[in-house]
Design an enzyme around this catalytic site. Sequence first.
Site, PDB file in Angstrom:
ATOM      1  CG  HIS A 118      -0.151   0.067   2.525  1.00 65.19           C
ATOM      2  ND1 HIS A 118       0.234   1.255   3.118  1.00 65.19           N
ATOM      3  CD2 HIS A 118       0.325  -0.921   3.322  1.00 65.19           C
ATOM      4  CE1 HIS A 118       0.892   0.990   4.229  1.00 65.19           C
ATOM      5  NE2 HIS A 118       0.971  -0.318   4.379  1.00 65.19           N
ATOM      6  CG  ASP A 119      -0.505   4.304   1.244  1.00 60.84           C
ATOM      7  OD1 ASP A 119      -1.296   5.105   0.717  1.00 60.84           O
ATOM      8  OD2 ASP A 119      -0.818   3.564   2.202  1.00 60.84           O
ATOM      9  N   GLY A 136       4.772  -1.495   2.623  1.00 64.66           N
ATOM     10  CA  GLY A 136       4.054  -0.266   2.340  1.00 64.66           C
ATOM     11  C   GLY A 136       4.928   0.975   2.375  1.00 64.66           C
TER      12      GLY A 136
END
Length: 200
Positions: A118-119, A136
Amino acid sequence: MISKSAIIGKKAQIGNNVRIGSFTTIDDDVVIGENTWIGNYVNIQNGARIGENCQIHASAVLAGNPQDHKFKGEYTTLEIGSNNIIREFVTINRGTASRGKTVIGNDNLIMANSHIGHDCVIGDHCVIGFNVGMAGEVIVYDWANISGLTGIHQFSRIGAHAMVGGLSKIVKDVPPYVIAARDPLTYEGINSVGLNRRGF
């Protein structure tokens, strides 16, 4: 050509000349650019934005829920540029409230079995090797090359034109232009081969 066995959300925006393989599923909140090829058994979930001329190979999962305890179901996206090759069994999660999106630039090769958390933000012209595990909020700058079976700790940054050797463990930033390898990670000098290829 779209396979009759593909399941495509009625609200999905599919560009011209997109080919979609057998048993692939595409959710409603998905945008796919022109001339993209999608193989068999691919799963593209809500929040995916995919550019033109991409190749997405069998069993890839794009825009899946973040594997992060702080994710509470907020609306986030995965934004993938154009001319990317995403090989078999790659998983790329969408963002969390931290950045709101995971971003993959243009002209990247992401090899089989790799995971991008994520991100994360991946620049342009990067190579992500076989079975790379990226936690992440990692940032990978343009033209970086990360060899297979490398693990990358969250919040790490890998500089432009850097080369990371296989089986490495990245728990600190990698400066641009260098070769880095091993566990613990050490710097081996300048990435002279890659820099020469790019006209430095």
